[in-house]
Design a protein around this motif. Sequence first.
Motif, mmCIF file in Angstrom:
data_model
loop_
_atom_site.group_PDB
_atom_site.id
_atom_site.type_symbol
_atom_site.label_atom_id
_atom_site.label_comp_id
_atom_site.label_asym_id
_atom_site.label_seq_id
_atom_site.Cartn_x
_atom_site.Cartn_y
_atom_site.Cartn_z
ATOM 1 N N VAL A 1 0.844 -1.206 0.000
ATOM 2 C CA VAL A 1 0.000 0.000 0.000
ATOM 3 C C VAL A 1 0.873 1.247 0.000
ATOM 4 O O VAL A 1 0.620 2.205 -0.740
ATOM 5 C CB VAL A 1 -0.955 -0.014 1.214
ATOM 6 N N VAL A 2 1.924 1.239 0.825
ATOM 7 C CA VAL A 2 2.839 2.382 0.854
ATOM 8 C C VAL A 2 3.528 2.548 -0.503
ATOM 9 O O VAL A 2 3.615 3.660 -1.043
ATOM 10 C CB VAL A 2 3.893 2.204 1.967
ATOM 11 N N GLY A 3 4.001 1.457 -1.064
ATOM 12 C CA GLY A 3 4.694 1.520 -2.345
ATOM 13 C C GLY A 3 3.806 1.976 -3.483
ATOM 14 O O GLY A 3 4.200 2.828 -4.292
ATOM 15 N N PHE A 4 2.592 1.444 -3.559
ATOM 16 C CA PHE A 4 1.668 1.835 -4.628
ATOM 17 C C PHE A 4 1.199 3.277 -4.450
ATOM 18 O O PHE A 4 1.001 3.988 -5.435
ATOM 19 C CB PHE A 4 0.468 0.897 -4.652
ATOM 20 N N ALA A 5 0.999 3.699 -3.200
ATOM 21 C CA ALA A 5 0.570 5.076 -2.953
ATOM 22 C C ALA A 5 1.656 6.074 -3.352
ATOM 23 O O ALA A 5 1.371 7.132 -3.910
ATOM 24 C CB ALA A 5 0.217 5.254 -1.481
ATOM 25 N N LYS A 6 2.899 5.698 -3.097
ATOM 26 C CA LYS A 6 4.016 6.600 -3.386
ATOM 27 C C LYS A 6 4.352 6.638 -4.871
ATOM 28 O O LYS A 6 4.617 7.715 -5.436
ATOM 29 C CB LYS A 6 5.240 6.158 -2.585
ATOM 30 N N ASN A 7 4.347 5.483 -5.517
ATOM 31 C CA ASN A 7 4.869 5.396 -6.887
ATOM 32 C C ASN A 7 3.841 5.083 -7.954
ATOM 33 O O ASN A 7 4.152 5.186 -9.147
ATOM 34 C CB ASN A 7 5.959 4.310 -6.933
ATOM 35 N N GLY A 8 2.625 4.693 -7.557
ATOM 36 C CA GLY A 8 1.645 4.274 -8.541
ATOM 37 C C GLY A 8 1.839 2.817 -8.913
ATOM 38 O O GLY A 8 2.896 2.219 -8.621
ATOM 39 N N TYR A 9 0.844 2.249 -9.545
ATOM 40 C CA TYR A 9 0.890 0.819 -9.865
ATOM 41 C C TYR A 9 2.024 0.474 -10.815
ATOM 42 O O TYR A 9 2.792 -0.468 -10.588
ATOM 43 C CB TYR A 9 -0.452 0.380 -10.458
ATOM 44 N N GLN A 10 2.149 1.230 -11.886
ATOM 45 C CA GLN A 10 3.128 0.892 -12.914
ATOM 46 C C GLN A 10 4.559 1.025 -12.406
ATOM 47 O O GLN A 10 5.430 0.210 -12.740
ATOM 48 C CB GLN A 10 2.925 1.793 -14.139
ATOM 49 N N SER A 11 4.835 2.033 -11.602
ATOM 50 C CA SER A 11 6.210 2.315 -11.189
ATOM 51 C C SER A 11 6.620 1.640 -9.893
ATOM 52 O O SER A 11 7.812 1.625 -9.561
ATOM 53 C CB SER A 11 6.405 3.837 -11.051
ATOM 54 N N ALA A 12 5.672 1.122 -9.148
ATOM 55 C CA ALA A 12 6.011 0.469 -7.882
ATOM 56 C C ALA A 12 6.879 -0.758 -8.138
ATOM 57 O O ALA A 12 6.646 -1.522 -9.075
ATOM 58 C CB ALA A 12 4.743 0.065 -7.137
ATOM 59 N N SER A 13 7.884 -0.935 -7.315
ATOM 60 C CA SER A 13 8.837 -2.029 -7.490
ATOM 61 C C SER A 13 8.530 -3.167 -6.529
ATOM 62 O O SER A 13 8.401 -2.958 -5.316
ATOM 63 C CB SER A 13 10.258 -1.509 -7.234
ATOM 64 N N MET A 14 8.424 -4.371 -7.067
ATOM 65 C CA MET A 14 8.205 -5.537 -6.219
ATOM 66 C C MET A 14 9.418 -5.793 -5.324
ATOM 67 O O MET A 14 9.283 -6.288 -4.199
ATOM 68 C CB MET A 14 7.919 -6.761 -7.079
ATOM 69 N N ASP A 15 10.605 -5.449 -5.795
ATOM 70 C CA ASP A 15 11.808 -5.575 -4.959
ATOM 71 C C ASP A 15 11.701 -4.663 -3.741
ATOM 72 O O ASP A 15 12.008 -5.075 -2.617
ATOM 73 C CB ASP A 15 13.061 -5.216 -5.766
ATOM 74 N N ASP A 16 11.290 -3.418 -3.983
ATOM 75 C CA ASP A 16 11.161 -2.459 -2.883
ATOM 76 C C ASP A 16 10.077 -2.894 -1.900
ATOM 77 O O ASP A 16 10.229 -2.748 -0.684
ATOM 78 C CB ASP A 16 10.847 -1.071 -3.425
ATOM 79 N N ILE A 17 8.968 -3.400 -2.432
ATOM 80 C CA ILE A 17 7.872 -3.839 -1.569
ATOM 81 C C ILE A 17 8.322 -5.006 -0.694
ATOM 82 O O ILE A 17 8.050 -5.035 0.513
ATOM 83 C CB ILE A 17 6.645 -4.230 -2.421
ATOM 84 N N ALA A 18 9.028 -5.949 -1.286
ATOM 85 C CA ALA A 18 9.524 -7.093 -0.517
ATOM 86 C C ALA A 18 10.506 -6.642 0.561
ATOM 87 O O ALA A 18 10.444 -7.099 1.718
ATOM 88 C CB ALA A 18 10.198 -8.095 -1.454
ATOM 89 N N GLU A 19 11.396 -5.722 0.200
ATOM 90 C CA GLU A 19 12.366 -5.218 1.173
ATOM 91 C C GLU A 19 11.669 -4.491 2.314
ATOM 92 O O GLU A 19 12.021 -4.667 3.486
ATOM 93 C CB GLU A 19 13.358 -4.281 0.481
#
Length: 207
Positions: free
Chosen positions: A15-33
């Motif tokens: 949720v934090v990652g998608f809110a900050k970067n949007g769906y297309q730009s959100a990184s699965m690596d960043d979300i996992a970290e």
Amino acid sequence: MPREVRERQMLDAAVVGFAKNGYQSASMDDIAEQAGVSKPLVYLYLKSKEDLFTACIRRERAALVEAVRGGTSERHTSADQQLWRGLCAFFAHTRAHPDGWSVLHRADTQGEPFAREVAGMRAEITELVRLLLSRAALDAGCEGEFAEREVSGLAHAMVGAAESLAVWANARTDDAPSAKETAATLMNFCWTGLEQMIKGARWSPHR
């Protein structure tokens, strides 16, 4: 750690990652970290980025609808008081969960199936508002035609205005209005006009 706890951590981070970067730009690596897990574990639990985003939308949608329902649950009060409490609950929730609200707001522009999930949330809240407006109209002795024909449109307009106000309120920093102040703005705009309509007053371009 139990699976449900792991999944909650992943969804919180997503949720934090998608809110900050949007769906297309959100990184699965960043979300996992951010969640403190490996990326393969995210895929194992939530299959794909699309499924992860959908899960975030559904969780935030359920929480927001539950908050609004809770605000309008007091049955032994007037329709305007129920609507007021529902709006306060809506704006309090969107203020307390800005990332979740951002995900829902952004999902509307990401195409199917994400927009469909948000449309379902909007339909639930709009129906709550429609029932309250219809009850207010009928309690005031309005004709059934008014309750059926115009209240539905007014409910859609009010929900759309509430969503726009939530975006506006969350974007403000120095002088951010409280949930009650934002709810009062919408009640003053919509309910005052509704009261005049119930009394038979109508605007005309030919006056």
